[in-house]
Design a protein around this motif. Structure first.
Motif, PDB file in Angstrom:
ATOM      1  N   LEU A   1       0.821  -1.208   0.000  1.00 36.15           N
ATOM      2  CA  LEU A   1       0.000   0.000   0.000  1.00 36.15           C
ATOM      3  C   LEU A   1       0.859   1.264   0.000  1.00 36.15           C
ATOM      4  O   LEU A   1       0.556   2.232  -0.710  1.00 36.15           O
ATOM      5  N   ALA A   2       1.929   1.259   0.789  1.00 33.45           N
ATOM      6  CA  ALA A   2       2.805   2.432   0.830  1.00 33.45           C
ATOM      7  C   ALA A   2       3.457   2.676  -0.528  1.00 33.45           C
ATOM      8  O   ALA A   2       3.567   3.823  -0.985  1.00 33.45           O
ATOM      9  N   SER A   3       3.883   1.607  -1.202  1.00 35.66           N
ATOM     10  CA  SER A   3       4.529   1.756  -2.507  1.00 35.66           C
ATOM     11  C   SER A   3       3.551   2.273  -3.552  1.00 35.66           C
ATOM     12  O   SER A   3       3.891   3.150  -4.360  1.00 35.66           O
TER      13      SER A   3
ATOM     14  N   PHE B   1       5.020   1.923  -8.321  1.00 33.35           N
ATOM     15  CA  PHE B   1       3.873   1.194  -8.845  1.00 33.35           C
ATOM     16  C   PHE B   1       4.184  -0.294  -8.989  1.00 33.35           C
ATOM     17  O   PHE B   1       3.389  -1.154  -8.579  1.00 33.35           O
ATOM     18  N   ALA B   2       5.324  -0.604  -9.594  1.00 32.79           N
ATOM     19  CA  ALA B   2       5.683  -1.999  -9.842  1.00 32.79           C
ATOM     20  C   ALA B   2       5.831  -2.777  -8.529  1.00 32.79           C
ATOM     21  O   ALA B   2       5.302  -3.884  -8.380  1.00 32.79           O
ATOM     22  N   LEU B   3       6.546  -2.182  -7.570  1.00 32.46           N
ATOM     23  CA  LEU B   3       6.747  -2.852  -6.288  1.00 32.46           C
ATOM     24  C   LEU B   3       5.423  -3.055  -5.565  1.00 32.46           C
ATOM     25  O   LEU B   3       5.170  -4.125  -4.980  1.00 32.46           O
ATOM     26  N   GLY B   4       4.548  -2.048  -5.600  1.00 33.97           N
ATOM     27  CA  GLY B   4       3.261  -2.163  -4.933  1.00 33.97           C
ATOM     28  C   GLY B   4       2.402  -3.271  -5.519  1.00 33.97           C
ATOM     29  O   GLY B   4       1.762  -4.030  -4.789  1.00 33.97           O
ATOM     30  N   LEU B   5       2.383  -3.384  -6.848  1.00 31.88           N
ATOM     31  CA  LEU B   5       1.577  -4.418  -7.493  1.00 31.88           C
ATOM     32  C   LEU B   5       2.119  -5.816  -7.198  1.00 31.88           C
ATOM     33  O   LEU B   5       1.351  -6.744  -6.904  1.00 31.88           O
TER      34      LEU B   5
ATOM     35  N   LEU C   1       4.022  -6.790  -4.596  1.00 32.84           N
ATOM     36  CA  LEU C   1       3.806  -7.117  -3.191  1.00 32.84           C
ATOM     37  C   LEU C   1       2.326  -7.335  -2.883  1.00 32.84           C
ATOM     38  O   LEU C   1       1.977  -8.163  -2.029  1.00 32.84           O
ATOM     39  N   GLY C   2       1.457  -6.608  -3.565  1.00 34.48           N
ATOM     40  CA  GLY C   2       0.032  -6.819  -3.383  1.00 34.48           C
ATOM     41  C   GLY C   2      -0.393  -8.208  -3.828  1.00 34.48           C
ATOM     42  O   GLY C   2      -1.194  -8.876  -3.158  1.00 34.48           O
ATOM     43  N   TRP C   3       0.151  -8.663  -4.963  1.00 35.97           N
ATOM     44  CA  TRP C   3      -0.142 -10.012  -5.438  1.00 35.97           C
ATOM     45  C   TRP C   3       0.371 -11.059  -4.440  1.00 35.97           C
ATOM     46  O   TRP C   3      -0.317 -12.027  -4.133  1.00 35.97           O
ATOM     47  N   LEU C   4       1.582 -10.843  -3.924  1.00 37.12           N
ATOM     48  CA  LEU C   4       2.135 -11.763  -2.936  1.00 37.12           C
ATOM     49  C   LEU C   4       1.302 -11.761  -1.653  1.00 37.12           C
ATOM     50  O   LEU C   4       1.124 -12.809  -1.009  1.00 37.12           O
TER      51      LEU C   4
END
Length: 513
Positions: free
Chosen positions: A253-255, A277-281, A283-286
């Motif tokens: 969420l922070a990313s 954006f890339a890191l957030g997506l 980590l969100g999937w994980l």
């Protein structure tokens, strides 16, 4: 008696003066869990008692008063804050979104913390942290210090507002959900009502720093009332905290919010925005993958199988994106677009809160008459139309006409917020109340943060594409039209609700199949 300790037996008859609490079934294996709509709590006796849900609602509303007061006064004071700190007013939206992002990141753990250490104790500590951070905001000497203090405020707020709901919802029965939500939010509306004019007067007569310091007496009164009147709840034994899930969700969420807040603003190199954006997506999937496999995940995805929970969550997220842009755009448009003073802008913006306050007593009637499905569907369209009407504002509009449009928007948004909040809990098992509160509160804060960013993005893009050195009335018109899009998309989503969704809470009898 907790659901885990209750024996398997039917309800017993009690005395007239002391209605019994029906015993709940023991939870074993995949046994069905009692929901809020099924677990009946004894109604309060006539009069006002220490354990009366109405008393609890009005006292814990101090958290909403403080949170809403903080948000509304900051929006009015943004131009003065920008001048003093040497920042662009649009870029200073980071002072709003940083608080909302911190809320979003830390809210998922609030339910577990409340269960582990006791909701009353956590609630009082959260108010104290929020007040201390407010004082630091008022002492900030630059944008970086202000954002850091706002993040600390978000940590306190993450434990404050969701835990307030837990304190209340554990003391109500299904027929009281709508009424209890009204009792909770009506005192909380004092923040939006007093915030705009108070923020304008304090900014014009004293300093923008004073808008943060007004939280201190509210916090002191709130802590004293909670300590004196809210019964102490039992500490529970929640499962081990899902540290992996908390880390994945919070970082994701922070990313994502870092990427959203910096895109197109030239605040950081472009590759950092893309990386966010890339890191957030990823980590969100994980995080979602982990939640499906973990034994006791911080995000209980099984709740999404309930239409009365999942549909308000999805449709409400879109709705709040549009609604969340309005408190940011309206004061700025009046001051930057039309040249109004902070005091004038605050007094006119007061219309939204007055409309919301006036709607609260009528919410039960609307839900009983039309039901949750029709209210959430058609009211989303009404909210979108009121946001679109704001795009028609020009300096030639009389203030009474602007006031009327904003009041109508406040009426509609208030009805939607209360309906979404009440419906979301109707089918939630009592043992999953904390988990549900964490998910709902996370979605609410994320969508409100996205709303500010959504409105600021439309304003920035319009200003840049049209070659304006500063936002003009035309740029604000385009931004208001952009804000109306998410509520329109939410309307058909709400239409997917069953006709009898939340019927026990609303009292509505569906006609037809």
């Amino acid at each position: 008696m907790t659901p885990d300790d209750a024996p398997r037996q039917g309800p017993r008859r009690g005395t007239r003066d002391e209605p019994p609490v029906p015993d709940l079934p023991r939870v074993t294996g995949d046994a069905e869990l009692p929901s809020i709509s099924e677990a009946v709590v004894p109604p309060p006796s006539r009069g006002w008692r220490r354990d009366d849900p109405r008393v609890t609602a009005m006292i814990v509303a101090s958290a909403l008063i403080m949170s809403n007061l903080d948000s509304s006064v900051i929006a009015t004071a943004l131009p003065a804050m920008a001048r003093d700190l040497g920042s662009d007013p649009v870029h200073l939206s980071a002072a709003i979104t940083s608080y909302l992002v911190a809320l979003t990141v830390f809210i998922p753990v609030s339910g577990w913390v409340a269960d582990r250490f006791g909701a009353k104790r956590v609630f009082m500590a959260a108010i104290a942290v929020f007040a201390a951070a407010s004082a630091l905001c008022g002492l900030a000497g630059g944008l970086g210090e202000l954002i850091a203090a706002r993040v600390l405020q978000g940590v306190g707020g993450a434990m404050m507002v969701p835990v307030a709901r837990i304190l209340l919802l554990r003391r109500v029965k299904p027929e009281e959900i709508v009424g209890a939500t009204t009792w909770l939010t009506m005192p909380g509306l004092l923040g939006p009502i007093l915030g705009p004019p108070l923020g304008g007067v304090l900014t014009d007569t004293l300093s923008w720093r004073a808008v943060f310091w007004i939280n201190l007496p509210v916090a002191a009164i709130g802590i004293a009332l909670v300590a004196a009147f809210i019964p102490r709840d039992e500490e529970r034994r929640p499962p081990r905290l899902d540290l992996i899930g908390i880390t994945l969700i919070g970082t994701s969420l922070a990313s994502l919010m870092f990427g959203i807040e910096t895109v197109g603003r030239h605040l950081v190199p472009q590759f950092l925005t893309i990386f966010g954006f890339a890191l957030g997506l990823v980590l969100g999937w994980l995080a979602l993958r982990h939640a499906r496999r973990a034994t006791n995940p911080v995000l209980d995805l099984s709740l999404l199988a309930m239409p009365a929970f999942s549909i308000p969550l999805y449709a409400g997220t879109l709705f709040r994106m549009g609604a969340g842009a309005a408190p940011f755009l309206i004061p700025l448009s009046l001051q930057l677009g039309f040249g109004a003073s902070a005091t004038t802008a605050g007094m006119v913006t007061l219309a939204t809160a007055l409309g919301a306050f006036a709607m609260k007593p009528m919410t039960s009637v609307a839900l009983r008459t039309f039901g949750f499905r029709d209210v959430l569907t058609w009211n989303s369209v009404v909210v979108a139309l009121t946001l679109g009407a704001c795009a028609l504002f020009t300096p030639d509009w009389p203030l009474w006409a602007v006031f009327l449009v904003l009041a109508t928007g406040g009426l509609a948004r208030s009805l939607q917020f209360t309906s979404l909040n009440a419906l979301s809990y109707t089918d939630v098992p009592t043992t999953k109340l904390s988990a549900a509160t964490s998910i709902i509160a996370t979605g609410q804060q994320l969508s409100m943060a996205l709303g500010v960013t959504w409105g600021a993005a439309w304003l920035s893009v319009s200003t840049a594409l049209l070659g304006h050195g500063a936002p003009t009335p035309l740029d604000f018109s385009i931004a208001f039209l952009g804000a109306a899009i998410p509520p329109l998309i939410a309307a058909p989503m709400a239409r997917r609700l069953p006709l009898d969704a939340g019927a026990r809470a609303s009292g509505h009898r569906a006609r037809g199949g």
